[in-house]
Scaffold this motif. Sequence first.
Motif: not given
Length: 156
Positions: A128-156
């Motif tokens: 359960s402690q590991v899942l709390v950590r990995t869920i948080f980690h997923e949120g960090l990478h989701l934020s990075a993906i959203l930033a990349i996606k916004r950048h890609l959409r601006i480039l098109q």
Amino acid sequence: MERGNAVLFEQLTAYRSELLGVVADISDAEAEIIPSGFNNNIRWNLGHLYTDQFLWLQALTGERQPIPPEYMKWFGYGTNPADFAELTPSMAELKTLLRQQPPAIRQMYGERMEEVFPETEMGMFTVSQVLVRTIFHEGLHLSAILAIKRHLRILQ
């Protein structure tokens, strides 16, 4: 399973669904682009999330996880898609693995959430402690993906 642990699985499933929704319209070609100012691309972020989730469980439990061997060299900590020398998994493959992962983890550990393992370097000793950590980690990478996606959409 106690209610608090059931909530962790509900959150893992919900956040994973959100992640998959964000990348649903990303092509393989778009997933390869590393925009200026970024270290990684969307494909790397997805592969890293899949790999990291299992690596933390493996580090805690000492039990082998279903990580394809090549995923460590592609998506492990400290890797970078600029160093890829071969074709990595398609977006379809990564999305399938990511979709299957939460129910697989629930099947493997749903009844063992509070089993005490030797403490990891981050002070965790239960699934359960590991899942709390990995869920948080997923949120960090989701934020990075959203930033990349916004950048890609601006480039098109």
